[in-house]
Write an enzyme that holds these catalytic residues in place. Structure first.
Site, PDB file in Angstrom:
ATOM      1  N   HIS A 228     -26.903  43.859  -5.874  1.00 44.98           N
ATOM      2  CA  HIS A 228     -25.439  43.697  -5.841  1.00 44.98           C
ATOM      3  C   HIS A 228     -24.916  43.911  -4.436  1.00 44.98           C
ATOM      4  O   HIS A 228     -25.446  44.744  -3.690  1.00 44.98           O
ATOM      5  CB  HIS A 228     -24.759  44.662  -6.817  1.00 44.98           C
ATOM      6  CG  HIS A 228     -24.999  46.123  -6.517  1.00 44.98           C
ATOM      7  ND1 HIS A 228     -24.164  46.864  -5.713  1.00 44.98           N
ATOM      8  CD2 HIS A 228     -25.972  46.984  -6.911  1.00 44.98           C
ATOM      9  CE1 HIS A 228     -24.604  48.114  -5.642  1.00 44.98           C
ATOM     10  NE2 HIS A 228     -25.708  48.214  -6.358  1.00 44.98           N
TER      11      HIS A 228
ATOM     12  N   GLU B 261     -21.508  45.403  -9.920  1.00 44.78           N
ATOM     13  CA  GLU B 261     -22.439  46.387 -10.475  1.00 44.78           C
ATOM     14  C   GLU B 261     -21.785  47.748 -10.520  1.00 44.78           C
ATOM     15  O   GLU B 261     -21.994  48.521 -11.449  1.00 44.78           O
ATOM     16  CB  GLU B 261     -23.718  46.443  -9.622  1.00 44.78           C
ATOM     17  CG  GLU B 261     -24.921  47.037 -10.352  1.00 44.78           C
ATOM     18  CD  GLU B 261     -25.042  48.550 -10.226  1.00 44.78           C
ATOM     19  OE1 GLU B 261     -25.775  49.152 -11.014  1.00 44.78           O
ATOM     20  OE2 GLU B 261     -24.390  49.149  -9.341  1.00 44.78           O
ATOM     21  N   GLU B 262     -20.974  48.038  -9.491  1.00 45.09           N
ATOM     22  CA  GLU B 262     -20.363  49.366  -9.386  1.00 45.09           C
ATOM     23  C   GLU B 262     -19.051  49.456 -10.167  1.00 45.09           C
ATOM     24  O   GLU B 262     -18.442  50.508 -10.239  1.00 45.09           O
ATOM     25  CB  GLU B 262     -20.106  49.710  -7.903  1.00 45.09           C
ATOM     26  CG  GLU B 262     -21.330  49.616  -7.001  1.00 45.09           C
ATOM     27  CD  GLU B 262     -22.271  50.812  -7.135  1.00 45.09           C
ATOM     28  OE1 GLU B 262     -22.120  51.591  -8.097  1.00 45.09           O
ATOM     29  OE2 GLU B 262     -23.151  50.943  -6.283  1.00 45.09           O
TER      30      GLU B 262
ATOM     31  N   ASP C 174     -27.059  51.626  -0.880  1.00 50.11           N
ATOM     32  CA  ASP C 174     -26.744  51.174  -2.253  1.00 50.11           C
ATOM     33  C   ASP C 174     -25.766  50.010  -2.202  1.00 50.11           C
ATOM     34  O   ASP C 174     -24.574  50.216  -2.272  1.00 50.11           O
ATOM     35  CB  ASP C 174     -26.181  52.336  -3.072  1.00 50.11           C
ATOM     36  CG  ASP C 174     -25.930  51.954  -4.518  1.00 50.11           C
ATOM     37  OD1 ASP C 174     -26.360  50.863  -4.942  1.00 50.11           O
ATOM     38  OD2 ASP C 174     -25.282  52.733  -5.231  1.00 50.11           O
TER      39      ASP C 174
ATOM     40  N   GLU D 168     -32.467  48.477  -5.833  1.00 49.63           N
ATOM     41  CA  GLU D 168     -31.662  49.706  -5.805  1.00 49.63           C
ATOM     42  C   GLU D 168     -32.428  50.820  -5.094  1.00 49.63           C
ATOM     43  O   GLU D 168     -33.659  50.830  -5.091  1.00 49.63           O
ATOM     44  CB  GLU D 168     -31.361  50.167  -7.241  1.00 49.63           C
ATOM     45  CG  GLU D 168     -30.407  49.276  -8.021  1.00 49.63           C
ATOM     46  CD  GLU D 168     -28.937  49.507  -7.672  1.00 49.63           C
ATOM     47  OE1 GLU D 168     -28.646  50.318  -6.762  1.00 49.63           O
ATOM     48  OE2 GLU D 168     -28.091  48.861  -8.301  1.00 49.63           O
TER      49      GLU D 168
ATOM     50  N   HIS E   6     -23.213  56.525  -2.366  1.00 52.67           N
ATOM     51  CA  HIS E   6     -21.882  56.872  -2.893  1.00 52.67           C
ATOM     52  C   HIS E   6     -21.205  58.007  -2.108  1.00 52.67           C
ATOM     53  O   HIS E   6     -20.108  58.424  -2.448  1.00 52.67           O
ATOM     54  CB  HIS E   6     -21.924  57.235  -4.391  1.00 52.67           C
ATOM     55  CG  HIS E   6     -22.302  56.089  -5.289  1.00 52.67           C
ATOM     56  ND1 HIS E   6     -21.915  56.004  -6.603  1.00 52.67           N
ATOM     57  CD2 HIS E   6     -23.025  54.973  -5.052  1.00 52.67           C
ATOM     58  CE1 HIS E   6     -22.401  54.898  -7.147  1.00 52.67           C
ATOM     59  NE2 HIS E   6     -23.084  54.258  -6.205  1.00 52.67           N
TER      60      HIS E   6
ATOM     61  N   ASP F  76     -21.488  44.414  -4.075  1.00 52.63           N
ATOM     62  CA  ASP F  76     -20.279  45.244  -4.143  1.00 52.63           C
ATOM     63  C   ASP F  76     -20.651  46.697  -3.852  1.00 52.63           C
ATOM     64  O   ASP F  76     -21.804  47.100  -4.018  1.00 52.63           O
ATOM     65  CB  ASP F  76     -19.579  45.107  -5.501  1.00 52.63           C
ATOM     66  CG  ASP F  76     -20.437  45.548  -6.681  1.00 52.63           C
ATOM     67  OD1 ASP F  76     -21.649  45.267  -6.668  1.00 52.63           O
ATOM     68  OD2 ASP F  76     -19.888  46.183  -7.600  1.00 52.63           O
TER      69      ASP F  76
HETATM   70 ZN   LIG Z   1     -26.484  50.172  -6.635  1.00 56.67          ZN
END
Ligand SMILES: [Zn+2]
Length: 397
Positions: A74, A141-142, A107, A170, A368, A76
């Site tokens: 992903h 995805e997030e 990520d 990932e 994150h 995003d």
């Molecule tokens: Zn991810």
């Protein structure tokens, strides 16, 4: 034309696209620009659903005569949080002390940047993979994950796409690149138990039926005994009560209702169906217990509602896929990765319905967080691992 063989350059381009879910932010356009010179046919379907933002996704395929490998990921990213707290701005891709800073660095724009560099080097060195390679990249995805991987897989499959194996990029390594491949995941389900009582005066409990008393027996039955002790491949099944709500502002009133919400992460001892049956059974038995409701003639009156659809437990048993990847890692970093099923769910749970899938990417430590960053050396190592994997999986090593 220069090919995108440098993972750090690819990643810097991607980080500079502010693609916080649901914004495309230029990230998919950037991928298209990198992939076209490598011979990929690129499509960018947009999916919609009432109540969720439209999401643009990308599917790119480089066709060849042979098996079909899919890389999934992903573009995003999660929001930056407190931007002032970042040592380097979150969308600038600045490098300091050998690390590139930016939201999505690990990520998982970093994983995508490395995979593209790996394919580019393979194309440059020996003309590219003998079979087909595709990238299945979502922009969702997030976020709600409704207009992303599930629909993209259905969309591609309905056009005749078939895959022999998939790798999800990932971040899977806890500390050091090469620590861990994920070869499966526990399942996940959530439910809400509502106990219906009878409201009344706290001084006259015989005239009321306190739902909190009933809920205590039910919650106790959810937590004890343990569901299992774990299996060869999985951690023990774990149920967490995530909320208990009564919403009663008065201290002298017995409330009418009490609700407990729980989430359960389950291993291959169970299927979603057998586990739901076990939980219903436990609650039915507990509803008859008098421990907290002495003198009450009727069992606890409760409803159990399952929330959303369960994520099913899965384990990938494709030895060639797992062993080829483990071998590529060993040759690059000199150690055997742990084969793990730990952690939460990922998009691999959707891909496993189409082909065997494993997950391997960067080190996840800063994902994150403020100051998400990746070592430039790790980008180079992951690119070498992916390149070796592609060569070996297609039998060109
Ligand atoms: Zn991810």
């Amino acid at each position: 034309m220069t090919l995108p063989t440098d993972p750090a350059a690819n990643l810097a381009t991607l980080i500079r696209c502010a693609s916080v879910t649901p914004a495309e932010g230029g990230a998919l356009s950037a991928l298209e620009t990198m992939l076209k010179p490598l011979g990929f046919l690129v499509e960018r379907p947009v999916f919609s659903e009432d109540g969720t933002p439209d999401i643009e996704n990308l599917y790119a395929r480089r066709s060849g005569n042979g098996p079909h490998l899919m890389f999934a990921g992903h573009t995003d990213v999660v929001p930056v949080g407190d931007e002032a707290a970042w040592t380097h701005p979150p969308f600038a891709a600045e490098i300091a002390n050998g690390e590139m800073y930016g939201r999505g660095a690990v990520d998982m724009k970093g994983g995508i940047a490395c995979f593209i560099a790996a394919v580019a080097r393979h194309v440059e060195a020996n003309g590219g993979p003998k079979g087909s390679v595709s990238l299945l990249i979502t922009g969702d995805e997030e976020g709600p994950a409704i207009n992303g991987t599930v629909k993209l897989l259905e969309w591609a499959a309905s056009r005749g796409e078939k895959w022999d194996a998939s790798i999800v990029g990932e971040p899977t390594n806890p500390d050091v690149l090469g620590d861990m491949i994920k070869i499966g995941r526990r399942g996940s389900m959530s439910g809400a138990v509502t106990v219906n009582g009878r409201q009344g005066h706290a001084a006259y409990p015989q005239l009321a039926d306190n739902p909190v008393r009933g809920l205590m027996s039910l919650v106790d039955a959810l937590l004890h005994p343990v569901f299992d002790k774990g299996t060869k491949d999985f951690q023990p099944t774990n149920l967490e009560i995530t909320s208990i709500d009564v919403g009663n502002p008065a201290t002298n009133v017995i409330p009418a209702k009490a609700v407990a919400v729980f989430n359960i992460r389950f291993n291959d001892t169970w299927t979603a169906e057998t586990l739901q049956a076990e939980i219903h059974n436990r609650l039915d038995q507990a509803a008859g217990r008098k421990k907290y409701r002495p003198g009450k003639k009727t069992p606890v009156d409760y409803d159990l509602v399952w929330r959303d659809r369960p994520s099913h437990v899965f384990l990938t048993r494709d030895d060639r896929l797992v062993e080829t990847l483990a071998g590529s890692i060993k040759s690059a970093v000199g150690k055997e990765p742990t084969l793990s099923t730990s952690g939460g769910t990922s998009d691999a749970r959707f891909i496993k319905d189409y082909c065997p899938v494993v997950e391997f990417g960067l080190v996840g430590k800063t994902m994150h967080m403020v100051d998400e960053r990746v070592a430039i050396a790790d980008l180079e190592t992951l690119t070498r691992i992916y390149q070796r994997f592609v060569e070996d999986w297609f039998g060109q090593g």
